[in-house]
Design a protein around this motif. Structure first.
Motif, PDB file in Angstrom:
ATOM      1  N   ALA A  27      33.477  -7.044  29.355  1.00  0.00           N
ATOM      2  CA  ALA A  27      35.513  -7.777  28.729  1.00  0.00           C
ATOM      3  C   ALA A  27      34.892  -6.212  27.315  1.00  0.00           C
ATOM      4  O   ALA A  27      35.683  -5.908  26.857  1.00  0.00           O
ATOM      5  CB  ALA A  27      35.844  -8.348  29.322  1.00  0.00           C
ATOM      6  N   ASP A  28      33.545  -6.878  26.453  1.00  0.00           N
ATOM      7  CA  ASP A  28      33.707  -6.857  25.044  1.00  0.00           C
ATOM      8  C   ASP A  28      33.554  -5.388  25.296  1.00  0.00           C
ATOM      9  O   ASP A  28      33.219  -4.778  23.751  1.00  0.00           O
ATOM     10  CB  ASP A  28      33.528  -7.477  24.546  1.00  0.00           C
ATOM     11  N   LYS A  31      28.281  -1.570  23.274  1.00  0.00           N
ATOM     12  CA  LYS A  31      27.816  -1.797  21.232  1.00  0.00           C
ATOM     13  C   LYS A  31      27.738  -0.528  21.406  1.00  0.00           C
ATOM     14  O   LYS A  31      27.020   0.451  21.809  1.00  0.00           O
ATOM     15  CB  LYS A  31      27.756  -2.534  21.737  1.00  0.00           C
ATOM     16  N   SER A  56      34.772   1.431  26.136  1.00  0.00           N
ATOM     17  CA  SER A  56      35.489   0.062  26.371  1.00  0.00           C
ATOM     18  C   SER A  56      34.667  -0.127  27.639  1.00  0.00           C
ATOM     19  O   SER A  56      33.301   1.050  27.704  1.00  0.00           O
ATOM     20  CB  SER A  56      36.099   1.511  27.396  1.00  0.00           C
ATOM     21  N   PRO A  57      34.796  -1.037  28.644  1.00  0.00           N
ATOM     22  CA  PRO A  57      33.593  -1.400  29.438  1.00  0.00           C
ATOM     23  C   PRO A  57      33.130  -0.500  30.203  1.00  0.00           C
ATOM     24  O   PRO A  57      32.112  -0.688  30.692  1.00  0.00           O
ATOM     25  CB  PRO A  57      34.340  -2.219  30.083  1.00  0.00           C
ATOM     26  N   GLY A 117      37.219 -12.184  30.526  1.00  0.00           N
ATOM     27  CA  GLY A 117      36.958 -12.094  29.275  1.00  0.00           C
ATOM     28  C   GLY A 117      37.777 -11.853  28.682  1.00  0.00           C
ATOM     29  O   GLY A 117      39.261 -11.780  28.836  1.00  0.00           O
ATOM     30  N   ASP A 118      38.559 -11.665  26.635  1.00  0.00           N
ATOM     31  CA  ASP A 118      39.221 -10.887  26.260  1.00  0.00           C
ATOM     32  C   ASP A 118      39.215  -9.296  26.290  1.00  0.00           C
ATOM     33  O   ASP A 118      38.637  -8.476  25.935  1.00  0.00           O
ATOM     34  CB  ASP A 118      39.372 -11.575  24.526  1.00  0.00           C
ATOM     35  N   THR A 119      40.652  -9.188  27.407  1.00  0.00           N
ATOM     36  CA  THR A 119      40.479  -7.867  27.812  1.00  0.00           C
ATOM     37  C   THR A 119      42.315  -7.488  26.646  1.00  0.00           C
ATOM     38  O   THR A 119      41.982  -6.077  27.569  1.00  0.00           O
ATOM     39  CB  THR A 119      40.428  -7.641  29.045  1.00  0.00           C
ATOM     40  N   LYS A 123      41.545  -3.258  21.005  1.00  0.00           N
ATOM     41  CA  LYS A 123      40.407  -1.371  20.342  1.00  0.00           C
ATOM     42  C   LYS A 123      41.261  -0.751  20.650  1.00  0.00           C
ATOM     43  O   LYS A 123      40.813   0.424  19.746  1.00  0.00           O
ATOM     44  CB  LYS A 123      39.102  -2.070  20.913  1.00  0.00           C
TER      45      LYS A 123
END
Length: 136
Positions: A27-28, A31, A56-57, A117-119, A123
């Motif tokens: 979900a994060d 990176k 994005s994922p 998760g935090d979706t 961003k």
């Protein structure tokens, strides 16, 4: 008629059938550094979109070889953002977005599920998209 899309693992009646086919995306998101776009005077909405997709994922499953077709998609989106797109270009945009899982329907077809998760779209830039009539 299109075939039925596969259901996410938690929504199946037989939960043991085909579970391994679904890929969980974090979900994060991805990176690392965002790949650079080629030198060009990109529209600001295109630049914001490029940054958004690369954190994005879905970007976690893209390979280095995917950068070139994503740049092609960026060029099509840039022309559309400038009002220079066409109906044919919109069809190409949709097809490329589907290949890279950039819509909920495409992610379902690719059997990608964003992990819990935090979706929130924290961003993503909060820009309004204005519709244009065809032929303008």
């Amino acid at each position: 008629m299109m075939p039925a899309q596969p259901k996410p693992p938690g929504q199946r009646r037989r939960r043991n059938a085909g579970q391994s086919q679904w890929k969980q995306l974090p979900a994060d998101g991805r990176k690392g550094d965002v790949p650079k776009l080629p030198d060009y005077e990109w529209h600001e909405e295109t630049l914001a979109w490029w940054e958004t997709i690369w954190v994005s994922p879905m970007a976690t499953v893209w390979e280095p070889a995917d950068v070139e077709p994503l740049v092609r998609l960026a060029r099509l989106k840039d022309a559309d953002n400038r009002g220079e797109g066409s109906v044919a270009a919109l069809a190409q945009i949709t097809a490329l977005e589907d290949r890279f899982g950039l819509s909920p329907k495409a992610r379902r077809a690719l059997q990608w599920e964003i992990a819990a998760g935090d979706t929130t779209a924290a961003k993503a830039p909060t820009r309004k998209r204005h519709l244009r009539a065809v032929g303008e």
